[in-house]
Design a protein around this motif. Structure first.
Motif: not given
Ligand code: ATP
Ligand code: MG
Length: 128
Positions: A51, A55-56, A81, A83-84, A87-89, A91, A113, A117
Motif C-alpha cells: 500500500n 498509494h502513498s 498523502t 488516507l481518508d 472512505k478508503d476502507w 476501496k 493518518s 499514514t
C-alpha cells in the motif's frame, strides 16, 4: 531465517526499487511469537508496504517491530498523502484482509493518518 525475516527482506527490496527510503527499528528475534502469529504479521507487513508503494507517494517508510512479554507489535509508517479513514476502507481488500486475519489471532489494527499514514498492528503472544 524466519518467515518474518524473509518478508522483511522482500519488502525492503520493493521499497528500494520504488525509491522510498526504508528504516527498520526493533528486534526481529521474536522469542515468544507462535508460528501462526508470525505468518499473520508477515502477511500484514507485505500488504502494508504494498500500500505504501501503490498509494502513498511517500519518500520514506519506517518499519518497527517490538515485542513485550504479552504482545508483538508491528508499525508501518510512511510520510505520504495519508488516507481518508471511512472512505478508503471500502476501496480494496487489503486493509480488510489484514483486519480479518488479525481478528483470527486476537490482534488489532489501528490506522492513524497525520503526516502520512501509520498502521499499528498488535498481536498477543498467546493465542487464547
Ligand atoms: P487491494 O489491497 O485489494 O489490492 P487497495 O490497496 O486499493 O486494493 P486497501 O489495501 O484496502 O485496498 O487500501 C484501501 C485504500 O486506502 C487504498 O485504495 C488507498 O486509497 C488507501 N491507502 C491504503 N494505504 C495507504 C497509504 N499507505 N497511503 C495512502 N493511502 C493509502
Ligand atoms: Mg492494498
Amino acid at each position: 531465517g524466519t518467515k518474518l525475516e524473509d518478508e522483511l527482506f522482500r519488502v525492503k527490496q520493493i521499497l528500494l526499487a520504488a525509491q522510498i527510503t526504508c528504516k527498520v527499528s526493533g528486534s526481529l528475534e521474536l522469542m515468544k511469537t507462535p508460528l501462526l502469529v508470525e505468518n499473520v504479521l508477515s502477511m500484514c507487513l507485505k500488504e502494508a508496504v504494498t500500500n505504501v508503494v501503490k498509494h502513498s507517494n511517500a519518500t520514506y517508510c519506517i518499519i518497527s517491530i517490538n515485542q513485550s512479554a504479552k504482545e508483538t507489535s508491528l508499525k508501518v509508517h510512511d510520510n505520504g498523502t495519508g488516507l481518508d479513514g471511512d472512505k478508503d476502507w471500502s476501496k480494496g481488500h487489503g486493509l480488510r484482509g489484514i483486519k480479518e486475519r488479525l481478528d483470527f489471532v486476537n490482534g488489532s489494527l489501528d490506522i492513524h493518518s497525520n503526516n502520512g499514514t501509520t498502521l499499528n498492528i498488535r498481536v498477543p503472544n498467546v493465542i487464547q
